[in-house]
Design a protein around this motif. Sequence first.
Motif, PDB file in Angstrom:
ATOM      1  N   LYS B  14      19.964  75.241  51.517  1.00  0.00           N
ATOM      2  CA  LYS B  14      19.387  74.846  52.796  1.00  0.00           C
ATOM      3  C   LYS B  14      19.381  73.322  52.856  1.00  0.00           C
ATOM      4  O   LYS B  14      18.842  72.668  51.962  1.00  0.00           O
ATOM      5  CB  LYS B  14      17.960  75.398  52.880  1.00  0.00           C
ATOM      6  CG  LYS B  14      17.333  75.191  54.240  1.00  0.00           C
ATOM      7  CD  LYS B  14      15.952  75.823  54.293  1.00  0.00           C
ATOM      8  CE  LYS B  14      15.187  75.259  55.471  1.00  0.00           C
ATOM      9  NZ  LYS B  14      13.757  75.485  55.393  1.00  0.00           N
ATOM     10  N   GLY B  37       7.201  70.353  57.270  1.00  0.00           N
ATOM     11  CA  GLY B  37       8.531  70.890  56.984  1.00  0.00           C
ATOM     12  C   GLY B  37       9.671  69.974  57.366  1.00  0.00           C
ATOM     13  O   GLY B  37      10.833  70.368  57.317  1.00  0.00           O
ATOM     14  N   GLY B  39      10.662  67.342  55.795  1.00  0.00           N
ATOM     15  CA  GLY B  39      11.398  66.852  54.618  1.00  0.00           C
ATOM     16  C   GLY B  39      10.751  65.689  53.897  1.00  0.00           C
ATOM     17  O   GLY B  39      11.369  65.049  53.060  1.00  0.00           O
ATOM     18  N   THR B  42      10.285  66.482  50.239  1.00  0.00           N
ATOM     19  CA  THR B  42      11.631  66.566  49.674  1.00  0.00           C
ATOM     20  C   THR B  42      12.150  65.164  49.375  1.00  0.00           C
ATOM     21  O   THR B  42      12.691  64.913  48.296  1.00  0.00           O
ATOM     22  CB  THR B  42      12.574  67.283  50.662  1.00  0.00           C
ATOM     23  OG1 THR B  42      12.036  68.579  50.935  1.00  0.00           O
ATOM     24  CG2 THR B  42      13.973  67.421  50.093  1.00  0.00           C
TER      25      THR B  42
HETATM   26  N1  LIG Z   1      12.555  75.233  46.835  1.00  0.00           N
HETATM   27  C1  LIG Z   1      12.721  75.432  48.146  1.00  0.00           C
HETATM   28  N2  LIG Z   1      13.343  76.539  48.587  1.00  0.00           N
HETATM   29  C2  LIG Z   1      13.511  76.750  49.903  1.00  0.00           C
HETATM   30  N3  LIG Z   1      13.073  75.917  50.850  1.00  0.00           N
HETATM   31  C3  LIG Z   1      12.457  74.790  50.482  1.00  0.00           C
HETATM   32  C4  LIG Z   1      12.215  74.498  49.106  1.00  0.00           C
HETATM   33  N4  LIG Z   1      11.578  73.316  49.024  1.00  0.00           N
HETATM   34  C5  LIG Z   1      11.390  72.912  50.314  1.00  0.00           C
HETATM   35  N5  LIG Z   1      11.909  73.794  51.169  1.00  0.00           N
HETATM   36  C6  LIG Z   1      11.861  73.694  52.627  1.00  0.00           C
HETATM   37  O1  LIG Z   1      12.270  72.411  53.001  1.00  0.00           O
HETATM   38  C7  LIG Z   1      11.577  72.010  54.161  1.00  0.00           C
HETATM   39  C8  LIG Z   1      10.970  70.638  53.937  1.00  0.00           C
HETATM   40  O2  LIG Z   1       9.921  70.743  52.998  1.00  0.00           O
HETATM   41  P1  LIG Z   1       9.005  69.508  52.598  1.00  0.00           P
HETATM   42  O3  LIG Z   1       8.066  69.982  51.575  1.00  0.00           O
HETATM   43  O4  LIG Z   1       9.861  68.374  52.265  1.00  0.00           O
HETATM   44  O5  LIG Z   1       8.242  69.233  53.964  1.00  0.00           O
HETATM   45  P2  LIG Z   1       7.124  68.175  54.316  1.00  0.00           P
HETATM   46  O6  LIG Z   1       7.684  67.308  55.347  1.00  0.00           O
HETATM   47  O7  LIG Z   1       6.634  67.544  53.086  1.00  0.00           O
HETATM   48  O8  LIG Z   1       6.014  69.108  54.941  1.00  0.00           O
HETATM   49  P3  LIG Z   1       4.392  69.017  54.897  1.00  0.00           P
HETATM   50  O9  LIG Z   1       4.001  68.052  55.925  1.00  0.00           O
HETATM   51  O10 LIG Z   1       3.954  70.397  55.270  1.00  0.00           O
HETATM   52  O11 LIG Z   1       3.996  68.630  53.515  1.00  0.00           O
HETATM   53  C9  LIG Z   1      10.564  73.092  54.456  1.00  0.00           C
HETATM   54  O12 LIG Z   1      11.059  73.908  55.496  1.00  0.00           O
HETATM   55  C10 LIG Z   1      10.480  73.872  53.174  1.00  0.00           C
HETATM   56  O13 LIG Z   1      10.181  75.219  53.387  1.00  0.00           O
END
Ligand SMILES: Nc1ncnc2c1ncn2[C@@H]1O[C@H](COP(=O)(O)OP(=O)(O)OP(=O)(O)O)[C@@H](O)[C@H]1O
Lengths: 482, 250
Positions: B14, B37, B39, B42
């Motif tokens: 993804k 979500g 990123g 990430t």
């Molecule tokens: N190991 C994984 N397997 C599948 N999807 C993932 C994985 N890690 C992250 N994702 C997906 O990647 C996307 C980004 O996630 P991330 O944790 O970076 O978001 P975020 O911006 O930090 O969100 P939040 O504000 O909720 O903390 C999300 O849709 C999440 O479900």
Amino acid sequence: MATKENEVEQHLRSEYRYGWTTDIESDTAPPGLNEDIIRLISRKKKEPAFMLEWRLQAYRHWLSMREPDWAHLRIAPIDYQAISYYSAPRTSKNAPKSLDEVDPKLLETYEKLGVPLHERARLAGVAVDAVFDSVSVATTFREKLAEAGVIFCSFSEAVRDYPELVEKYLGTVVPQKDNFFAALNSAVFSDGSFVYVPKGVRCPMELSTYFRINAQNTGQFERTLIIADEGAYVSYLEGCTAPQRDENQLHAAVVELIAEKDAEIKYSTVQNWYPGDEEGRGGIYNFVTKRGDARGDNSKITWTQVETGSAITWKYPSCILRGDNSVGEFYSVALTNNYQQADTGTKMIHMGKNTRSTIVSKGISAGKGQNAYRGLVRITPTATGARNYTQCDSLLIGDECGAHTFPYVEVRNPTAVLEHEATTSKISEDQLFYLMQRGISEEDATNMIVNGFCKDVFRTLPMEFAVEAQNLLAVSLEGAVG
Amino acid sequence: MLKIDNLHARVEDKEILRGLNLEVKPGEVHAIMGPNGSGKSTLSNVLAGRDGYEITAGSVRYLDKDLLEMAPEERAREGVFLAFQYPVEIPGVNNVYLLKAGLNAMRAHRGEEELDAADFLMLVREKMKLMQMDESFLKRGVNEGFSGGEKKRNEILQMLVLEPKLCILDETDSGLDIDALKVVSQGVNASRAADRAIVMITHYQRLLNYVEPDFVHVLYQGRIIKSGDKSLALELEERGYEWVVQEAAA
Ligand SMILES: Nc1ncnc2c1ncn2[C@@H]1O[C@H](COP(=O)(O)OP(=O)(O)OP(=O)(O)O)[C@@H](O)[C@H]1O
Ligand SMILES: [Mg+2]
């Protein structure tokens, strides 16, 4: 940090640091076991008649027994006639009277092991008995202990010098016929340590025995007997190493502890017998019967073990809680890496009123290691108000190892309170990454997590040995995580 | 100090980061905001070197080195610090032991000697005071049984002790009570320095009242779609993300 498979495997290969042999002349009996060999052992040791008779009884019974096969272990058949049952370093005199008479090569051996026998250089406040192959080569600090009335000597000496104590207590906790390996040991035991702490005496220092197997194709069968008389206290530690050899070597020891009224015995083991190589060649077969009898009211027996060595470990240090209010404790860390197998645990037999027992077992498996906890808690009808707390945790490193838990509980008194907790976990990527994000290498991070996992057990070891135990785990695990 | 160029990263097939650009200079404070979500975590994990992310395109330069080539512990030793959104518990490992091991690893990396025990303890006590943490936290297992807010404070304590060059704070303000937010902000402000950069991921403008950012970015579907100064955060608080998304699409 993409993990490469071969990198992991490379890390898993950790060096056994004690794999050298000592080139020393020794008196070794021809391989094989029969009544003549037993007579020879007894004669070599100048034993009184009762001792020989006791050995022969055990031997005759052993002939009718079979090896136990209930443990979660895969064991290649052992040829008991191919083993030599007696090997002693050849010394100018029969038994060295002081350290000055001990063969310098032997002293060197123990220096190399980090167990300097010279009293000047010894660990602060620890008296040491060193057992090399089948015989005790030196016991330090005897005078100082004698002042306190404490007897600490080799088992052979005890048989000669304190036959009445030996005859009174020997086999009262682990009878000759107890099990296959105990019967074998009773027939051929070579040496070991003997401790007697008289009434009301708090042993002024830690006592310690270092066992070393050196000769080829010999078995080591030690016998240890520790008696804490009324109100006495003693803390005892054993350490074990062996050279690196391609064949398996047999080690079948028996340890008996007796705690009279208000007495306390702490028995700690750091077991580091040669575990075999990465392919599972060689290594010590460690079949040990250890049992403590908390005979008197308010007595206490604590077993702490850190088991990192041996190809096979079969060992269940147990407590018979006979006295009212007596306490039994078992704290264990068992680590298996490569092809090591361990089936270990404890038995707590509650007989007295208000007896309490605590079991904390930490199993760590890496490589293709198999680790089983086997524990029995038995509450007999007389044990009103008995309590047990059991905590059994397993930590897995990698995907090829296994952890197994076999808890047995028998309750025949309705007032008993038993608690059991068990967990199995893997070292988590999250934990490793967290530590590495703080600048710590993957290997150090693994060790930190493993040591944290074992903390409840290390806490119970005497200070000096807790550090030793941590280092030992680090060496045994060297980078076992990818 | 940090230059992210067209970064693409995927997790389990993804695509999460899709052409992210960001430049951070020493002394600057950046805030990254964006819907759940989008990123944000990430990005911080990729920067810190966590396993499991595949970088499919782009580059990250850090202090003139290729950051993506470095092992996670190496990045940490070179001064990259991540305050985790969800700090993990490590039972039985003393908090103070971790601080010491981490600090000594960094010092060894710089060719410095280990700090002696007394100096180390003095340093830690001083930082704990700033974070208004009780000394009992030193002897407890890392994050073991800590409340959500205590975990966040502990992250900042580690940052203060380790003195990194690039601090990435992933929602360190989430789950903090009003007083704790002030304390954590004080810790972050105390870390501001001419040779240090701070990247704060947050959902709330409130934090930015205490720690004033030089830049505010909006991360959306793996890309930074708008950047501005601190007034952007106020506007987002008022109007939400929708208008930014529409503006970017136009
Ligand atoms: N190991 C994984 N397997 C599948 N999807 C993932 C994985 N890690 C992250 N994702 C997906 O990647 C996307 C980004 O996630 P991330 O944790 O970076 O978001 P975020 O911006 O930090 O969100 P939040 O504000 O909720 O903390 C999300 O849709 C999440 O479900
Ligand atoms: Mg997040």
